[in-house]
Enzyme design. Structure first.
Site, mmCIF file in Angstrom:
data_model
loop_
_atom_site.group_PDB
_atom_site.id
_atom_site.type_symbol
_atom_site.label_atom_id
_atom_site.label_comp_id
_atom_site.label_asym_id
_atom_site.label_seq_id
_atom_site.Cartn_x
_atom_site.Cartn_y
_atom_site.Cartn_z
ATOM 1 C CB SER A 128 -15.286 43.382 25.926
ATOM 2 O OG SER A 128 -13.942 43.691 26.270
ATOM 3 C CE1 TYR A 141 -17.154 48.652 26.731
ATOM 4 C CE2 TYR A 141 -15.124 47.489 27.305
ATOM 5 C CZ TYR A 141 -16.136 47.765 26.396
ATOM 6 O OH TYR A 141 -16.131 47.158 25.155
HETATM 7 N N1 LIG Z 1 -13.283 48.587 19.793
HETATM 8 C C1 LIG Z 1 -12.887 47.676 20.666
HETATM 9 O O1 LIG Z 1 -11.690 47.574 20.997
HETATM 10 C C2 LIG Z 1 -13.877 46.704 21.253
HETATM 11 C C3 LIG Z 1 -13.373 45.583 21.927
HETATM 12 C C4 LIG Z 1 -14.260 44.684 22.502
HETATM 13 C C5 LIG Z 1 -15.618 44.874 22.373
HETATM 14 N N2 LIG Z 1 -16.091 45.981 21.711
HETATM 15 C C6 LIG Z 1 -17.542 46.140 21.632
HETATM 16 O O2 LIG Z 1 -17.937 46.147 20.269
HETATM 17 C C7 LIG Z 1 -19.153 46.882 20.130
HETATM 18 C C8 LIG Z 1 -19.001 47.905 19.020
HETATM 19 O O3 LIG Z 1 -17.997 48.828 19.427
HETATM 20 P P1 LIG Z 1 -17.081 49.622 18.393
HETATM 21 O O4 LIG Z 1 -15.702 49.284 18.703
HETATM 22 O O5 LIG Z 1 -17.598 49.462 17.012
HETATM 23 O O6 LIG Z 1 -17.341 51.098 18.937
HETATM 24 P P2 LIG Z 1 -17.748 52.464 18.233
HETATM 25 O O7 LIG Z 1 -17.058 52.611 16.942
HETATM 26 O O8 LIG Z 1 -17.594 53.481 19.309
HETATM 27 O O9 LIG Z 1 -19.312 52.239 17.923
HETATM 28 C C9 LIG Z 1 -20.238 52.130 18.955
HETATM 29 C C10 LIG Z 1 -21.586 51.976 18.304
HETATM 30 O O10 LIG Z 1 -22.568 51.821 19.338
HETATM 31 C C11 LIG Z 1 -23.592 52.764 19.091
HETATM 32 N N3 LIG Z 1 -24.330 53.145 20.281
HETATM 33 C C12 LIG Z 1 -23.858 53.631 21.458
HETATM 34 N N4 LIG Z 1 -24.882 53.919 22.285
HETATM 35 C C13 LIG Z 1 -26.024 53.594 21.614
HETATM 36 C C14 LIG Z 1 -27.395 53.661 21.916
HETATM 37 N N5 LIG Z 1 -27.841 54.127 23.112
HETATM 38 N N6 LIG Z 1 -28.294 53.229 20.988
HETATM 39 C C15 LIG Z 1 -27.862 52.763 19.786
HETATM 40 N N7 LIG Z 1 -26.582 52.708 19.420
HETATM 41 C C16 LIG Z 1 -25.669 53.117 20.338
HETATM 42 C C17 LIG Z 1 -22.889 53.951 18.468
HETATM 43 O O11 LIG Z 1 -23.826 54.797 17.852
HETATM 44 P P3 LIG Z 1 -23.604 56.415 17.759
HETATM 45 O O12 LIG Z 1 -22.807 56.646 16.496
HETATM 46 O O13 LIG Z 1 -24.996 56.947 17.697
HETATM 47 O O14 LIG Z 1 -22.859 56.830 18.992
HETATM 48 C C18 LIG Z 1 -21.971 53.217 17.490
HETATM 49 O O15 LIG Z 1 -22.696 52.819 16.360
HETATM 50 C C19 LIG Z 1 -19.433 47.494 21.499
HETATM 51 O O16 LIG Z 1 -20.376 46.712 22.191
HETATM 52 C C20 LIG Z 1 -18.083 47.434 22.190
HETATM 53 O O17 LIG Z 1 -18.196 47.422 23.585
HETATM 54 C C21 LIG Z 1 -15.248 46.876 21.141
#
Ligand SMILES: NC(=O)c1ccc[n+]([C@@H]2O[C@H](COP(=O)([O-])OP(=O)(O)OC[C@H]3O[C@@H](n4cnc5c(N)ncnc54)[C@H](OP(=O)(O)O)[C@@H]3O)[C@@H](O)[C@H]2O)c1
Length: 233
Positions: A128, A141
């Site tokens: 991020s 975070y």
């Molecule tokens: N959205 C943003 O603005 C943003 C920006 C920068 C970076 N990111 C990063 O991008 C990545 C994906 O995030 P996203 O935006 O797609 O978020 P999201 O829609 O909340 O999805 C998070 C994913 O991580 C999984 N997860 C969480 N804890 C886990 C565990 N213990 N074991 C296996 N899976 C787990 C969740 O599974 P469950 O369905 O089982 O909870 C879900 O599939 C993350 O690393 C996040 O920090 C996101």
């Protein structure tokens, strides 16, 4: 490395950026994609192999590496976000996010390193922009992503001699469940996934997959303190 004919494993593949990564890899001609999730979901494409994986569970990571020994591209995407400043979030929140966002990518990289060395493959860690400078409202975070960024750099150096490339991905706000409360322009998960794959194919060590991230990167290169001040505000 090229995505065509690759065999990828994506963590957190059931929704958000992870689900978009699966679809982008299929569209780019991947031979197989292990869609790893705590609760795996079926996919219409027969190249997708659903895999149960809680990345907070080291035994489950070892089992996944055993099951998916043909992986050539590891996408460490699973992540959690708990808001709050350094006082309201508390040490427990730091610990929870360190496990999933910081330690799990390292454990997965170690478990899959033999397969990746065999295939001269690649790892992409979804970090991020807050790994570059903390947002105080996302204190724990930000800390977890900074740890992951540091480990990603060490991993890159340690695997360079083995022909395994390691990519650090620094997205800005993306339109997923995680960013639902964030009131800023957001990039689509599909656009982020496409940029990540393009960066991997181009051999970019650092991938800034959206306009906001590229703006932060440019500012960071010129004046890191100014970025830190902007995030702090
Ligand atoms: N959205 C943003 O603005 C943003 C920006 C920068 C970076 N990111 C990063 O991008 C990545 C994906 O995030 P996203 O935006 O797609 O978020 P999201 O829609 O909340 O999805 C998070 C994913 O991580 C999984 N997860 C969480 N804890 C886990 C565990 N213990 N074991 C296996 N899976 C787990 C969740 O599974 P469950 O369905 O089982 O909870 C879900 O599939 C993350 O690393 C996040 O920090 C996101």
């Amino acid at each position: 490395m090229m995505i065509r004919n690759s065999i990828a494993l994506v963590t957190g593949a059931n929704r958000g950026i992870g689900a978009a990564m699966v679809d982008a890899q299929l569209a780019a001609g991947a031979a197989k994609v292990y869609a790893a999730a705590r609760q795996p979901v079926a996919h219409a494409d027969p190249r997708v192999v659903p895999l149960e994986l809680d990345v907070a569970d080291p035994a489950a990571i070892a089992a996944a590496a055993e099951r998916a020994g043909d992986v050539t591209l590891l996408i460490n995407n699973a992540g959690v976000l708990e808001g709050g400043d350094i006082f309201t979030a508390g040490a427990d929140a730091v610990e929870r996010q360190l496990v999933v966002n910081g330690l799990a990518p390292l454990r997965l990289a170690a478990a899959f390193a033999p397969a990746l060395r065999r295939s001269q493959g690649a790892i992409a860690n979804i970090l991020s922009v807050v790994a570059l400078a903390p947002m105080p409202g996302l204190a724990s975070y930000s800390a977890s992503k900074a740890l992951a960024a540091s480990l990603t750099g060490s991993l890159r150096a340690s695997l360079a001699g083995d022909g395994v490339s390691v990519h650090a991905v620094f997205p800005g706000p993306v339109d997923t469940d995680m960013a639902a409360e964030i009131d800023m322009p957001k990039t689509s998960p599909a656009d982020v996934a496409a940029a990540v794959l393009a960066g991997i194919e181009a051999g970019d060590a650092e991938i800034f997959p959206d306009a906001f991230a590229r703006q932060v990167a440019a500012g960071w290169a010129q004046d890191p303190r100014a970025v830190a001040a902007q995030f702090a505000a």
